[in-house]
Design a protein around this motif. Structure first.
Motif, PDB file in Angstrom:
ATOM      1  N   ALA A  73      52.199  39.007  48.567  1.00 27.87           N
ATOM      2  CA  ALA A  73      52.601  40.197  47.815  1.00 27.87           C
ATOM      3  C   ALA A  73      53.388  39.718  46.600  1.00 27.87           C
ATOM      4  CB  ALA A  73      53.456  41.117  48.673  1.00 27.87           C
ATOM      5  N   TYR A  74      53.125  40.332  45.440  1.00 27.97           N
ATOM      6  CA  TYR A  74      53.738  39.904  44.190  1.00 27.97           C
ATOM      7  C   TYR A  74      54.497  41.052  43.538  1.00 27.97           C
ATOM      8  CZ  TYR A  74      50.588  35.898  44.528  1.00 27.97           C
ATOM      9  OH  TYR A  74      49.923  34.780  44.959  1.00 27.97           O
ATOM     10  N   ARG A  75      55.605  40.701  42.884  1.00 29.58           N
ATOM     11  CA  ARG A  75      56.319  41.657  42.048  1.00 29.58           C
ATOM     12  C   ARG A  75      55.685  41.581  40.661  1.00 29.58           C
ATOM     13  NH1 ARG A  75      61.044  44.090  43.102  1.00 29.58           N
ATOM     14  NH2 ARG A  75      61.515  42.625  44.801  1.00 29.58           N
ATOM     15  N   CYS A  76      54.965  42.616  40.277  1.00 28.86           N
ATOM     16  CA  CYS A  76      54.154  42.576  39.057  1.00 28.86           C
ATOM     17  C   CYS A  76      54.992  42.884  37.813  1.00 28.86           C
ATOM     18  CB  CYS A  76      52.991  43.548  39.175  1.00 28.86           C
ATOM     19  SG  CYS A  76      51.817  43.080  40.477  1.00 28.86           S
ATOM     20  N   ASP A  77      54.361  42.676  36.663  1.00 31.42           N
ATOM     21  CA  ASP A  77      55.068  42.804  35.384  1.00 31.42           C
ATOM     22  C   ASP A  77      55.585  44.216  35.139  1.00 31.42           C
ATOM     23  OD1 ASP A  77      54.476  40.143  34.945  1.00 31.42           O
ATOM     24  OD2 ASP A  77      52.668  40.568  33.783  1.00 31.42           O
ATOM     25  N   ASP A  78      54.968  45.225  35.759  1.00 31.47           N
ATOM     26  CA  ASP A  78      55.435  46.602  35.604  1.00 31.47           C
ATOM     27  C   ASP A  78      56.411  47.025  36.694  1.00 31.47           C
ATOM     28  OD1 ASP A  78      53.679  46.676  37.695  1.00 31.47           O
ATOM     29  OD2 ASP A  78      52.237  48.024  36.742  1.00 31.47           O
ATOM     30  N   GLY A  79      56.865  46.052  37.515  1.00 34.15           N
ATOM     31  CA  GLY A  79      57.852  46.327  38.546  1.00 34.15           C
ATOM     32  C   GLY A  79      57.277  46.754  39.878  1.00 34.15           C
ATOM     33  N   ILE A  80      55.975  47.037  39.925  1.00 37.60           N
ATOM     34  CA  ILE A  80      55.345  47.457  41.175  1.00 37.60           C
ATOM     35  C   ILE A  80      55.003  46.230  42.021  1.00 37.60           C
ATOM     36  CG2 ILE A  80      53.320  48.596  42.178  1.00 37.60           C
ATOM     37  CD1 ILE A  80      53.236  50.395  39.740  1.00 37.60           C
ATOM     38  N   ILE A  81      55.228  46.330  43.320  1.00 37.14           N
ATOM     39  CA  ILE A  81      54.860  45.273  44.254  1.00 37.14           C
ATOM     40  C   ILE A  81      53.428  45.531  44.694  1.00 37.14           C
ATOM     41  CG2 ILE A  81      55.328  44.247  46.511  1.00 37.14           C
ATOM     42  CD1 ILE A  81      58.296  45.097  46.042  1.00 37.14           C
ATOM     43  N   ARG A  82      52.591  44.473  44.644  1.00 38.13           N
ATOM     44  CA  ARG A  82      51.189  44.626  45.009  1.00 38.13           C
ATOM     45  C   ARG A  82      50.749  43.508  45.946  1.00 38.13           C
ATOM     46  NH1 ARG A  82      51.174  46.210  39.416  1.00 38.13           N
ATOM     47  NH2 ARG A  82      50.478  48.387  39.194  1.00 38.13           N
ATOM     48  N   LEU A  83      49.892  43.871  46.887  1.00 37.76           N
ATOM     49  CA  LEU A  83      49.261  42.916  47.781  1.00 37.76           C
ATOM     50  C   LEU A  83      47.964  42.445  47.136  1.00 37.76           C
ATOM     51  CD1 LEU A  83      49.526  45.038  51.069  1.00 37.76           C
ATOM     52  CD2 LEU A  83      51.282  43.593  50.029  1.00 37.76           C
ATOM     53  N   PHE A  84      47.699  41.132  47.176  1.00 34.21           N
ATOM     54  CA  PHE A  84      46.493  40.603  46.545  1.00 34.21           C
ATOM     55  C   PHE A  84      45.403  40.353  47.579  1.00 34.21           C
ATOM     56  CE2 PHE A  84      43.783  37.306  44.600  1.00 34.21           C
ATOM     57  CZ  PHE A  84      43.423  38.002  43.453  1.00 34.21           C
ATOM     58  N   ARG A  85      44.336  41.107  47.477  1.00 32.81           N
ATOM     59  CA  ARG A  85      43.130  40.999  48.286  1.00 32.81           C
ATOM     60  C   ARG A  85      43.379  41.093  49.797  1.00 32.81           C
ATOM     61  NH1 ARG A  85      38.084  37.985  45.745  1.00 32.81           N
ATOM     62  NH2 ARG A  85      37.248  39.792  46.887  1.00 32.81           N
ATOM     63  N   PRO A  86      44.232  42.023  50.236  1.00 26.31           N
ATOM     64  CA  PRO A  86      44.472  42.121  51.682  1.00 26.31           C
ATOM     65  C   PRO A  86      43.228  42.509  52.467  1.00 26.31           C
ATOM     66  CG  PRO A  86      45.358  44.055  50.560  1.00 26.31           C
ATOM     67  CD  PRO A  86      44.974  43.077  49.489  1.00 26.31           C
ATOM     68  N   LYS A  87      42.324  43.314  51.870  1.00 28.95           N
ATOM     69  CA  LYS A  87      41.142  43.749  52.609  1.00 28.95           C
ATOM     70  C   LYS A  87      40.224  42.579  52.919  1.00 28.95           C
ATOM     71  CE  LYS A  87      41.408  48.400  50.628  1.00 28.95           C
ATOM     72  NZ  LYS A  87      40.755  49.425  49.766  1.00 28.95           N
ATOM     73  N   ALA A  88      40.111  41.636  51.989  1.00 25.51           N
ATOM     74  CA  ALA A  88      39.284  40.452  52.249  1.00 25.51           C
ATOM     75  C   ALA A  88      39.874  39.621  53.380  1.00 25.51           C
ATOM     76  CB  ALA A  88      39.156  39.611  50.981  1.00 25.51           C
ATOM     77  N   ALA A 342      50.374  43.902  34.973  1.00 26.69           N
ATOM     78  CA  ALA A 342      50.682  45.320  35.111  1.00 26.69           C
ATOM     79  C   ALA A 342      49.390  46.125  35.244  1.00 26.69           C
ATOM     80  CB  ALA A 342      51.483  45.803  33.909  1.00 26.69           C
ATOM     81  N   GLY A 343      49.491  47.293  35.851  1.00 27.19           N
ATOM     82  CA  GLY A 343      48.349  48.194  35.933  1.00 27.19           C
ATOM     83  C   GLY A 343      47.337  47.768  36.967  1.00 27.19           C
ATOM     84  N   ASN A 344      46.223  48.476  36.979  1.00 31.82           N
ATOM     85  CA  ASN A 344      45.169  48.182  37.944  1.00 31.82           C
ATOM     86  C   ASN A 344      44.351  46.983  37.495  1.00 31.82           C
ATOM     87  OD1 ASN A 344      45.801  50.398  39.607  1.00 31.82           O
ATOM     88  ND2 ASN A 344      44.638  51.771  38.277  1.00 31.82           N
ATOM     89  N   ASP A 345      43.979  46.117  38.449  1.00 28.00           N
ATOM     90  CA  ASP A 345      43.128  44.996  38.085  1.00 28.00           C
ATOM     91  C   ASP A 345      41.689  45.493  37.960  1.00 28.00           C
ATOM     92  OD1 ASP A 345      41.406  43.920  40.603  1.00 28.00           O
ATOM     93  OD2 ASP A 345      43.251  44.869  41.294  1.00 28.00           O
ATOM     94  N   PRO A 346      40.864  44.798  37.210  1.00 23.90           N
ATOM     95  CA  PRO A 346      39.502  45.298  36.958  1.00 23.90           C
ATOM     96  C   PRO A 346      38.575  45.234  38.164  1.00 23.90           C
ATOM     97  CG  PRO A 346      39.800  43.131  35.980  1.00 23.90           C
ATOM     98  CD  PRO A 346      41.152  43.568  36.449  1.00 23.90           C
ATOM     99  N   TYR A 347      39.007  44.589  39.242  1.00 23.75           N
ATOM    100  CA  TYR A 347      38.123  44.381  40.392  1.00 23.75           C
ATOM    101  C   TYR A 347      38.509  45.229  41.609  1.00 23.75           C
ATOM    102  CZ  TYR A 347      37.542  40.314  37.397  1.00 23.75           C
ATOM    103  OH  TYR A 347      37.358  39.486  36.307  1.00 23.75           O
ATOM    104  N   GLY A 348      39.639  45.908  41.539  1.00 24.52           N
ATOM    105  CA  GLY A 348      40.084  46.704  42.667  1.00 24.52           C
ATOM    106  C   GLY A 348      40.508  45.877  43.859  1.00 24.52           C
ATOM    107  N   TRP A 349      41.008  44.672  43.599  1.00 27.73           N
ATOM    108  CA  TRP A 349      41.378  43.754  44.672  1.00 27.73           C
ATOM    109  C   TRP A 349      42.787  43.990  45.208  1.00 27.73           C
ATOM    110  CZ3 TRP A 349      39.363  38.841  41.698  1.00 27.73           C
ATOM    111  CH2 TRP A 349      37.974  38.757  41.861  1.00 27.73           C
ATOM    112  N   ARG A 350      43.642  44.655  44.434  1.00 30.80           N
ATOM    113  CA  ARG A 350      45.060  44.739  44.798  1.00 30.80           C
ATOM    114  C   ARG A 350      45.371  46.096  45.453  1.00 30.80           C
ATOM    115  NH1 ARG A 350      48.215  42.848  39.463  1.00 30.80           N
ATOM    116  NH2 ARG A 350      47.446  44.862  38.766  1.00 30.80           N
TER     117      ARG A 350
END
Length: 354
Positions: A73-88, A342-350
């Motif tokens: 899980a990463y603290r992103c540039d816009d302050g939101i915490i996001r999980l990277f590719r948890p579904k995979a 920041a924002g949504n990634d283009p692949y919908g991975w997060r």
């Protein structure tokens, strides 16, 4: 769905900077659920992080019914915490459960638990660039018995650890020892599962490599001891002329999510990418005639790790002048940007942690 939470009464101090540690700190809480044959998964809860009781004769201890997976899980540039590719990763853990005769988890339920747990311990997500919160999932057989068979009861856990670089070298090139004496996993075995046994099988060769001044081991296939399989706990890629080569997935190679991410990006960039066998003799010859310019490992913990030197049967070869190559650097930058942009990634991975 929200799960019942028992908050710790003794919160730990949160480190201001985890430095280059990996797994040295653990957050205050963990998620646990239990499985009983005929009843399924039950007793889902979040509580204080700490030891769990196990039967001395449980199948995890006696017969190695133990698997895990992990991502960040990463603290992103816009302050939101996001999980990277948890579904995979959830898809992969269910492939591991199938191989070790363990019960599948319900991906949506576990993803909900991950989001809730990371949200509860969100203050532990590091602020420094290059640092992250490692999310570790673990399943163990808990039934106490002595017959060799799959257990009838299991425990599944998720716990969290703020981490820095996996290797002390960080993104700098590492020295690797090629082993033709030991193998990580055998064909027909459990190498494609993220099973605890695969990692215990790797320990001796890794310690021998470190004693000789190397960071990790390059594993060859178990049949001919000739073809590249993995490097350390990572998948491996090479730049051979204008072609990117990585070994094809077999039942002795773990299907890495970072590998999957890299293959997508490399092909999107229009590069020639091949999943094919490559022999160690061809690798060494390619290093010497400079047709192989770059070699790197890929994994969740280290992300992209350039290899600057290979030693095989007492002789060392320097790869690409011992420096990180342009493709390796571009891949590292692209993947780490996806982690934190920041924002949504283009692949919908997060997945956002709200």
């Amino acid at each position: 769905m929200p799960f019942p939470v028992t908050r710790t009464i003794a919160p730990k101090p949160i480190p201001s900077d985890v430095g280059n540690t990996f797994g040295a700190y653990f957050t205050d809480h963990m998620f646990v659920m239990d499985y009983t044959e005929g009843r399924g998964w039950h007793n889902h809860r979040i509580g204080p992080f700490g030891p769990i009781p196990v039967h001395p004769s449980c199948s995890a201890i006696q017969y190695g019914q133990s698997i895990f997976d992990g991502y960040k899980a990463y603290r992103c540039d816009d302050g939101i915490i996001r999980l990277f590719r948890p579904k995979a990763h959830l898809e992969r853990i269910n492939r591991s459960t199938a191989r070790l005769c363990m019960p599948a988890i319900e991906p949506d339920t576990v993803l909900d638990a991950m989001v809730q747990l990371v949200g509860l311990d969100r203050d532990w997500v590091p602020h420094q660039p290059g640092k992250a919160l490692y999310v570790r999932e673990t399943m163990i057989g808990t039934e106490g018995f002595m017959a060799v068979r799959p257990a009838k009861t299991y425990t599944f856990m998720i716990f969290l650890s703020p981490v820095g670089n996996y290797y002390a070298e960080g993104a700098d090139p590492v020295k690797i020892l090629v082993s033709d004496k030991h193998v990580r996993a055998a064909r027909g075995g459990i190498g494609a599962a993220k099973a605890a046994a695969n990692y215990s099988a790797s320990l001796l060769a890794t310690e021998e490599a470190k004693a000789l001044g190397h960071t990790q081991v390059l594993w060859l296939d178990s049949v001919e001891r000739r073809y590249l399989e993995e490097v350390g706990t990572m998948n491996v890629m090479l730049k051979v002329g204008d072609e990117i080569v990585t070994p094809p997935l077999t039942d002795s190679i773990l299907p890495g999510v970072t590998r999957l991410t890299a293959l997508h990006l490399l092909r999107e960039w229009g590069l020639k990418v091949s999943e094919r066998q490559i022999a160690i003799d061809d690798v060494l010859a390619g290093i010497e005639d400079e047709s192989i310019e770059e070699i790197w490992g890929l994994g969740t913990a280290a992300v992209v790790s350039p290899i600057g030197e290979l030693t095989y049967r007492g002789r060392s070869r320097v790869v690409g002048g011992g420096k990180i190559g342009p493709t390796t650097a571009k891949l590292y930058d692209a993947i780490t940007k996806l982690h934190t942009q920041a924002g949504n990634d283009p692949y919908g991975w997060r997945v956002d942690v709200l």
